[in-house]
Design a protein around this motif. Structure first.
Motif, PDB file in Angstrom:
ATOM      1  N   ASP A   1      25.195 -78.214  13.143  1.00 58.84           N
ATOM      2  CA  ASP A   1      26.607 -78.597  13.034  1.00 58.84           C
ATOM      3  C   ASP A   1      27.113 -78.347  11.620  1.00 58.84           C
ATOM      4  O   ASP A   1      28.219 -77.827  11.414  1.00 58.84           O
TER       5      ASP A   1
ATOM      6  N   ALA B   1      30.269 -79.683  14.840  1.00 58.15           N
ATOM      7  CA  ALA B   1      29.893 -80.261  16.129  1.00 58.15           C
ATOM      8  C   ALA B   1      31.013 -80.068  17.152  1.00 58.15           C
ATOM      9  O   ALA B   1      30.758 -79.738  18.322  1.00 58.15           O
TER      10      ALA B   1
ATOM     11  N   ASP C   1      21.508 -82.908  11.843  1.00 58.89           N
ATOM     12  CA  ASP C   1      22.648 -82.176  12.411  1.00 58.89           C
ATOM     13  C   ASP C   1      22.929 -80.915  11.589  1.00 58.89           C
ATOM     14  O   ASP C   1      24.081 -80.568  11.308  1.00 58.89           O
TER      15      ASP C   1
ATOM     16  N   LYS D   1      29.960 -81.302   9.185  1.00 57.97           N
ATOM     17  CA  LYS D   1      29.153 -81.592  10.370  1.00 57.97           C
ATOM     18  C   LYS D   1      30.030 -81.944  11.571  1.00 57.97           C
ATOM     19  O   LYS D   1      29.769 -81.500  12.696  1.00 57.97           O
TER      20      LYS D   1
ATOM     21  N   THR E   1      27.602 -74.598  10.859  1.00 56.62           N
ATOM     22  CA  THR E   1      28.772 -74.066  11.571  1.00 56.62           C
ATOM     23  C   THR E   1      30.057 -74.512  10.900  1.00 56.62           C
ATOM     24  O   THR E   1      30.966 -73.705  10.655  1.00 56.62           O
TER      25      THR E   1
ATOM     26  N   ARG F   1      31.093 -76.319  18.184  1.00 60.46           N
ATOM     27  CA  ARG F   1      29.970 -75.937  19.046  1.00 60.46           C
ATOM     28  C   ARG F   1      30.109 -76.521  20.456  1.00 60.46           C
ATOM     29  O   ARG F   1      29.646 -75.930  21.431  1.00 60.46           O
TER      30      ARG F   1
ATOM     31  N   ARG G   1      29.822 -88.063  12.614  1.00 61.76           N
ATOM     32  CA  ARG G   1      28.708 -87.481  11.875  1.00 61.76           C
ATOM     33  C   ARG G   1      28.629 -88.159  10.505  1.00 61.76           C
ATOM     34  O   ARG G   1      29.650 -88.548   9.942  1.00 61.76           O
TER      35      ARG G   1
END
Length: 261
Positions: free
Chosen positions: A50, A186, A47, A182, A53, A189, A171
């Motif tokens: 994620d 996630a 991930d 993460k 980000t 996104r 996560r």
């Protein structure tokens, strides 16, 4: 992600034996922003989009996932390189932060040469009215959403829970900070909000986790272990409700009100 490793097992009653088990993978993840090396983090290489980000949001590199113009992940065999592209206006702040950094740490604090940065203003988060029963429900479901920890016994989890305690998203990572990054990444996104819910983490509650929660607009942060003094102070400044020492039979709520001067 896991790696099978061999061990010599010693049992009190039966002596030595050969065994093998899965261990959680930990590897370097280098994050570049507009071609500039920003940080190298130790993380579980899953991930990664994620993670990058959420890390960018927590570091205030960007204010929203939409400001990330490109995100490329490259597995080098020795680790992972993540290349982020952000608008020029954001890149200027990144360059200043890189210039001042003297060391890197997952805490997001070490290396700052201005102690005032520890108390940078945090956004006020929405108030929370999640009942204790919802937290108990989430705790009861937590293990089912920790496949990496069940296999290795060495991974942290971060979960998005709704107002009734149902786990909507989870996560895992070898690091508690990374797991939360993460999750936040996630959510960003996928365009998911907290919607009156809360975050549940399988760790203690420290300063940097409060920072990440506040910047993500999370109204309530629940952790299975205790909170630190600075975590409580910063949570109060953001109006964030902390629930710590979360167990199946009892939880400890903090007062989210700003302390009087």
């Amino acid at each position: 992600m896991t790696i099978l490793h061999s061990f010599r097992r010693h049992a009190r009653d039966s002596g030595d034996s050969e065994s093998s088990r899965d261990v959680v993978e930990e590897a370097p993840v280098a994050i570049e922003v507009n071609g500039i090396g920003y940080a190298v983090m130790m993380a579980t290489p899953a991930d990664i989009g994620d993670f990058a980000t959420g890390f960018a949001l927590a570091e205030r590199i960007v204010a929203s996932a939409g400001e990330i113009e490109a995100l490329d992940v490259h597995d080098t065999g020795r680790g992972t390189i993540v290349r982020l592209a952000v608008p020029p206006a954001r890149a200027a702040a990144v360059m200043e932060r890189v210039r001042r950094r003297t060391s890197d740490s997952s805490c997001g604090l070490c290396g700052m040469d201005n102690l005032d940065a520890v108390h940078r203003p945090l956004p006020r988060v929405p108030s929370s009215d999640v009942p204790a029963e919802a937290i108990f429900a989430a705790l009861g479901a937590m293990r089912a959403h920790q496949p990496l920890h069940r296999t290795t016994g060495a991974a942290h989890a971060a979960m998005l829970c709704d107002a009734g305690g149902a786990v909507r998203l989870a996560r895992e990572d070898v690091g508690r900070h990374n797991a939360f990054d993460k999750l936040i990444g996630a959510m960003a996104r996928a365009g998911l909000g907290w919607d009156g819910g809360f975050a549940l983490l399988s760790s203690r509650c420290s300063y940097e986790l409060v920072e990440k929660a506040a910047l993500a607009g999370c109204p309530m942060l629940v952790t299975v272990s205790a909170a630190t003094s600075l975590a409580l102070e910063r949570a109060a400044a953001a109006g964030l409700t902390l629930v710590s020492l979360a167990r199946d039979d009892a939880v400890l709520f903090s007062d989210p009100r700003v302390p009087e001067a």
